[in-house]
Write a protein that holds these residues in place. Structure first.
Motif, PDB file in Angstrom:
ATOM      1  N   ALA A 151       0.813  -1.242  -0.106  1.00  0.00           N
ATOM      2  CA  ALA A 151       0.250  -0.067   0.125  1.00  0.00           C
ATOM      3  C   ALA A 151       0.719   1.102  -0.068  1.00  0.00           C
ATOM      4  O   ALA A 151       0.928   1.693   0.792  1.00  0.00           O
ATOM      5  CB  ALA A 151      -0.731   0.647   1.119  1.00  0.00           C
ATOM      6  N   ALA A 152       1.518   1.308  -0.881  1.00  0.00           N
ATOM      7  CA  ALA A 152       3.398   1.933  -1.250  1.00  0.00           C
ATOM      8  C   ALA A 152       2.838   3.252  -1.058  1.00  0.00           C
ATOM      9  O   ALA A 152       3.300   4.570  -1.292  1.00  0.00           O
ATOM     10  CB  ALA A 152       4.093   1.392  -1.773  1.00  0.00           C
ATOM     11  N   ALA A 153       1.720   3.802  -2.065  1.00  0.00           N
ATOM     12  CA  ALA A 153       1.311   4.958  -1.958  1.00  0.00           C
ATOM     13  C   ALA A 153      -0.648   5.234  -1.469  1.00  0.00           C
ATOM     14  O   ALA A 153      -0.457   6.425  -1.728  1.00  0.00           O
ATOM     15  CB  ALA A 153       0.470   5.221  -3.509  1.00  0.00           C
ATOM     16  N   GLY A 154      -0.491   4.592  -0.534  1.00  0.00           N
ATOM     17  CA  GLY A 154      -1.793   5.555   0.734  1.00  0.00           C
ATOM     18  C   GLY A 154      -0.495   6.066   1.804  1.00  0.00           C
ATOM     19  O   GLY A 154       0.564   6.245   1.856  1.00  0.00           O
ATOM     20  N   ALA A 155      -1.690   6.240   2.255  1.00  0.00           N
ATOM     21  CA  ALA A 155      -0.977   7.692   3.532  1.00  0.00           C
ATOM     22  C   ALA A 155       0.108   6.831   5.100  1.00  0.00           C
ATOM     23  O   ALA A 155       1.219   8.237   4.210  1.00  0.00           O
ATOM     24  CB  ALA A 155      -2.367   7.777   4.520  1.00  0.00           C
ATOM     25  N   VAL A 156      -0.059   5.785   4.872  1.00  0.00           N
ATOM     26  CA  VAL A 156       1.008   5.758   5.718  1.00  0.00           C
ATOM     27  C   VAL A 156       2.142   4.891   4.588  1.00  0.00           C
ATOM     28  O   VAL A 156       3.326   5.225   4.679  1.00  0.00           O
ATOM     29  CB  VAL A 156       0.741   3.923   6.825  1.00  0.00           C
ATOM     30  CG1 VAL A 156       1.961   3.598   7.043  1.00  0.00           C
ATOM     31  CG2 VAL A 156       0.161   4.661   7.781  1.00  0.00           C
ATOM     32  N   GLY A 157       2.724   4.390   4.308  1.00  0.00           N
ATOM     33  CA  GLY A 157       2.994   3.354   2.636  1.00  0.00           C
ATOM     34  C   GLY A 157       4.097   5.050   2.280  1.00  0.00           C
ATOM     35  O   GLY A 157       4.876   4.565   2.476  1.00  0.00           O
ATOM     36  N   HIS A 158       3.107   5.635   1.813  1.00  0.00           N
ATOM     37  CA  HIS A 158       4.414   7.067   0.598  1.00  0.00           C
ATOM     38  C   HIS A 158       5.076   7.489   1.783  1.00  0.00           C
ATOM     39  O   HIS A 158       6.418   7.621   1.682  1.00  0.00           O
ATOM     40  CB  HIS A 158       3.557   7.471   0.623  1.00  0.00           C
ATOM     41  CG  HIS A 158       2.856   9.163   0.787  1.00  0.00           C
ATOM     42  ND1 HIS A 158       1.841   8.876   2.090  1.00  0.00           N
ATOM     43  CD2 HIS A 158       3.319  10.286   0.285  1.00  0.00           C
ATOM     44  CE1 HIS A 158       1.845  10.059   2.294  1.00  0.00           C
ATOM     45  NE2 HIS A 158       2.418  10.805   1.514  1.00  0.00           N
ATOM     46  N   PHE A 159       4.857   7.440   3.112  1.00  0.00           N
ATOM     47  CA  PHE A 159       5.896   7.822   4.216  1.00  0.00           C
ATOM     48  C   PHE A 159       6.714   7.000   5.064  1.00  0.00           C
ATOM     49  O   PHE A 159       7.996   7.594   4.998  1.00  0.00           O
ATOM     50  CB  PHE A 159       5.172   8.888   5.635  1.00  0.00           C
ATOM     51  CG  PHE A 159       4.210   9.625   5.159  1.00  0.00           C
ATOM     52  CD1 PHE A 159       5.282  10.808   4.883  1.00  0.00           C
ATOM     53  CD2 PHE A 159       2.829   9.930   5.960  1.00  0.00           C
ATOM     54  CE1 PHE A 159       3.816  11.962   4.780  1.00  0.00           C
ATOM     55  CE2 PHE A 159       2.230  10.895   5.153  1.00  0.00           C
ATOM     56  CZ  PHE A 159       2.913  12.410   5.200  1.00  0.00           C
ATOM     57  N   VAL A 160       6.329   5.376   4.745  1.00  0.00           N
ATOM     58  CA  VAL A 160       7.494   4.813   5.049  1.00  0.00           C
ATOM     59  C   VAL A 160       8.525   4.910   3.946  1.00  0.00           C
ATOM     60  O   VAL A 160       9.942   4.614   3.804  1.00  0.00           O
ATOM     61  CB  VAL A 160       6.877   3.683   5.245  1.00  0.00           C
ATOM     62  CG1 VAL A 160       7.312   1.990   5.078  1.00  0.00           C
ATOM     63  CG2 VAL A 160       5.893   3.430   6.424  1.00  0.00           C
ATOM     64  N   GLY A 161       7.863   5.309   3.035  1.00  0.00           N
ATOM     65  CA  GLY A 161       9.537   4.506   1.025  1.00  0.00           C
ATOM     66  C   GLY A 161       9.966   5.221   1.842  1.00  0.00           C
ATOM     67  O   GLY A 161      11.130   5.224   1.863  1.00  0.00           O
ATOM     68  N   GLN A 162       9.763   6.588   2.131  1.00  0.00           N
ATOM     69  CA  GLN A 162      10.787   7.922   1.805  1.00  0.00           C
ATOM     70  C   GLN A 162      11.723   8.468   3.105  1.00  0.00           C
ATOM     71  O   GLN A 162      12.649   8.584   3.122  1.00  0.00           O
ATOM     72  CB  GLN A 162       9.362   9.200   2.113  1.00  0.00           C
ATOM     73  CG  GLN A 162       9.055   9.281   1.095  1.00  0.00           C
ATOM     74  CD  GLN A 162       8.451  10.809   0.674  1.00  0.00           C
ATOM     75  OE1 GLN A 162       8.593  11.957   0.029  1.00  0.00           O
ATOM     76  NE2 GLN A 162       6.773  10.471   1.090  1.00  0.00           N
ATOM     77  N   MET A 163      10.908   7.399   4.280  1.00  0.00           N
ATOM     78  CA  MET A 163      11.645   7.535   5.974  1.00  0.00           C
ATOM     79  C   MET A 163      12.780   6.536   5.354  1.00  0.00           C
ATOM     80  O   MET A 163      13.774   6.704   5.992  1.00  0.00           O
ATOM     81  CB  MET A 163      10.470   7.303   6.742  1.00  0.00           C
ATOM     82  CG  MET A 163      10.060   8.487   7.032  1.00  0.00           C
ATOM     83  SD  MET A 163       8.552   8.047   8.348  1.00  0.00           S
ATOM     84  CE  MET A 163       7.825   9.487   8.579  1.00  0.00           C
ATOM     85  N   GLY A 164      12.706   5.419   4.618  1.00  0.00           N
ATOM     86  CA  GLY A 164      13.309   4.459   4.645  1.00  0.00           C
ATOM     87  C   GLY A 164      14.539   4.844   3.728  1.00  0.00           C
ATOM     88  O   GLY A 164      16.140   4.597   4.216  1.00  0.00           O
ATOM     89  N   ARG A 165      14.645   5.753   2.604  1.00  0.00           N
ATOM     90  CA  ARG A 165      15.726   6.308   2.061  1.00  0.00           C
ATOM     91  C   ARG A 165      16.360   7.140   2.686  1.00  0.00           C
ATOM     92  O   ARG A 165      17.261   7.331   2.428  1.00  0.00           O
ATOM     93  CB  ARG A 165      14.429   7.658   0.674  1.00  0.00           C
ATOM     94  CG  ARG A 165      15.401   7.245  -0.239  1.00  0.00           C
ATOM     95  CD  ARG A 165      14.981   8.745  -0.910  1.00  0.00           C
ATOM     96  NE  ARG A 165      14.738   9.773  -0.150  1.00  0.00           N
ATOM     97  CZ  ARG A 165      13.745  10.603   0.057  1.00  0.00           C
ATOM     98  NH1 ARG A 165      12.369  10.856  -0.853  1.00  0.00           N
ATOM     99  NH2 ARG A 165      14.160  11.990   0.531  1.00  0.00           N
ATOM    100  N   ILE A 166      15.589   8.300   3.430  1.00  0.00           N
ATOM    101  CA  ILE A 166      16.058   8.526   4.692  1.00  0.00           C
ATOM    102  C   ILE A 166      17.194   8.174   5.559  1.00  0.00           C
ATOM    103  O   ILE A 166      18.607   8.718   5.556  1.00  0.00           O
ATOM    104  CB  ILE A 166      15.265   9.495   5.317  1.00  0.00           C
ATOM    105  CG1 ILE A 166      14.489  10.499   4.087  1.00  0.00           C
ATOM    106  CG2 ILE A 166      15.691  10.686   6.947  1.00  0.00           C
ATOM    107  CD1 ILE A 166      12.954  11.543   4.912  1.00  0.00           C
ATOM    108  N   ALA A 167      17.336   6.669   5.699  1.00  0.00           N
ATOM    109  CA  ALA A 167      17.812   5.938   6.118  1.00  0.00           C
ATOM    110  C   ALA A 167      18.842   5.179   5.135  1.00  0.00           C
ATOM    111  O   ALA A 167      19.293   4.869   6.049  1.00  0.00           O
ATOM    112  CB  ALA A 167      16.655   4.912   7.327  1.00  0.00           C
ATOM    113  N   GLY A 168      18.225   5.419   4.295  1.00  0.00           N
ATOM    114  CA  GLY A 168      19.820   5.735   3.040  1.00  0.00           C
ATOM    115  C   GLY A 168      19.336   3.510   2.696  1.00  0.00           C
ATOM    116  O   GLY A 168      20.189   2.791   2.941  1.00  0.00           O
TER     117      GLY A 168
END
Ligand SMILES: NC(=O)c1ccc[n+]([C@@H]2O[C@H](COP(=O)([O-])OP(=O)(O)OC[C@H]3O[C@@H](n4cnc5c(N)ncnc54)[C@H](OP(=O)(O)O)[C@@H]3O)[C@@H](O)[C@H]2O)c1
Length: 333
Positions: A151-168
């Motif tokens: 559900a990566a384009a959903g409310a929670v999911g789109h933040f998870v992916g970006q925060m993962g990128r921020i974590a490297g």
């Protein structure tokens, strides 16, 4: 003062329908000492509220008809009988789908700073905090690892992916349309995204995760979880956030194959969590998320409906994948 309310008229049999709700008008409630009267400005539409209607959300209790549909809202204080708040203050509260609601002052969260109060329903609210604690506290990401989120384009999911990128991390999203997948990559800088409705999903998942998956953030359960289990690396972690693939039904499917066999052989850790377990850290998390929003490292997608009466349609459509990012319903200016 009139108070429009959206009531649960009947509990859904099978899929949720707009006809499960009805609009009623009553008088606005009167606050007593220690209480605050709030005017709803915007309501968060959330997949988890369908689990509440199904009886599968422990924190929501047994589902009932004839009551106001539950939901979190950004609101303006109209009258306060508690010294902590005054008329005009902006707050979030468990208002439900209605124009006016009364709360104990301790049930409110103050909205700090200027800008759209609805951000306290999204990046600085339940969705952003769920992504943050699920990823960092439960998932314990390591730079260089591969993160998969459903559900990566959903409310929670789109933040998870970006925060993962921020974590490297290397980030891969799973979503329900090619358009959503393309936007995850082009606008939110996911390393890859694949459509679970595509017949070649399993093969595509393998191709887009050449190094396997170290951390899977599961918003869906069901077939996506079943496929993800087979891509997990040894000592990987699965963060169980929600089971949206099984909410909109009276007959949820049993868990996927591979549990517990794959957990044993791959030494996986699979852990569920509820965002409010981490309430003591909300303020620290909000500051960090606000910093990412300000710097442009984190983008908040918002998807809006207009008018209280549109809330049932907004939820039915969200469960069918109609939303991109956080869905809210604007109720008043
Ligand atoms: N643990 C916690 O404390 C906590 C707190 C908040 C939310 N959650 C959970 O987080 C998850 C996401 O919630 P949200 O409010 O952010 O909703 P959301 O992701 O904004 O919306 C739900 C999305 O689920 C997808 N979906 C629907 N049916 C599906 C299916 N059969 N298989 C795969 N995907 C499906 C749809 O997108 P597609 O187009 O991709 O299908 C839809 O956009 C939910 O499971 C919710 O219960 C947990």
């Amino acid at each position: 003062m009139d108070n429009r309310q959206i009531l649960i008229d009947s509990l859904p049999q099978g899929e949720l329908r707009e006809s499960n709700y009805t609009l009623a008008t009553t008088k606005a409630p009167q606050p007593e000492n220690g209480q605050v009267l709030c005017r709803t400005l915007a309501i968060a539409i959330e997949a988890g509220s369908r689990a509440g209607l199904q009886g599968s959300a422990s924190y929501a209790g047994a589902p009932k008809s004839g009551i106001v549909m539950n939901g979190h809202a950004a609101a303006r204080v109209v009258a306060s009988y508690d010294p902590a708040y005054k008329e005009g203050d902006l707050v979030t509260c468990p208002a439900g789908w209605q124009d006016y609601s009364v709360h104990e002052a301790r049930a409110l969260t103050r909205i700090e700073g200027s800008g759209d109060p609805a951000r306290y329903l999204s990046a600085l609210g339940n969705s952003g905090l769920t992504a943050y604690f699920g990823l960092f506290n439960v998932g314990q990401p390591q730079a260089g690892e591969t993160l998969l989120v459903s559900a990566a384009a959903g409310a929670v999911g789109h933040f998870v992916g970006q925060m993962g990128r921020i974590a490297g991390m290397k980030t891969v999203g799973v979503a329900g349309s090619d358009e959503k997948c393309a936007r995850l990559v082009s606008e939110l800088k996911f390393n890859g995204a694949i459509n679970y409705k595509d017949g070649g999903f399993r093969a595509n998942l393998k191709e887009v995760t050449p190094d396997g998956v170290d951390l899977y953030f599961d918003n869906t359960g069901g077939d996506v979880l079943g496929s993800a289990l087979f891509r997990m690396n040894e000592n990987g972690r699965i963060v169980c956030c929600g089971v949206v693939s099984q909410y909109d039904t009276s007959n949820p499917a049993p868990g996927p194959k591979g549990v517990p066999g794959l957990l044993v052989n791959k030494r996986l850790r699979m852990q569920g969590f509820l965002v409010f377990d981490h309430i003591k850290q909300y303020s620290q998390a909000r500051s960090e998320i606000a910093g990412w929003l300000d710097s442009g490292e984190l983008i908040a997608w918002q998807d809006e409906f207009d008018g209280l009466e549109s809330a049932p349609r907004a939820l039915v459509d969200l469960l069918a994948g109609g939303n991109t990012g956080k869905r809210i319903v604007r109720v008043a200016e």
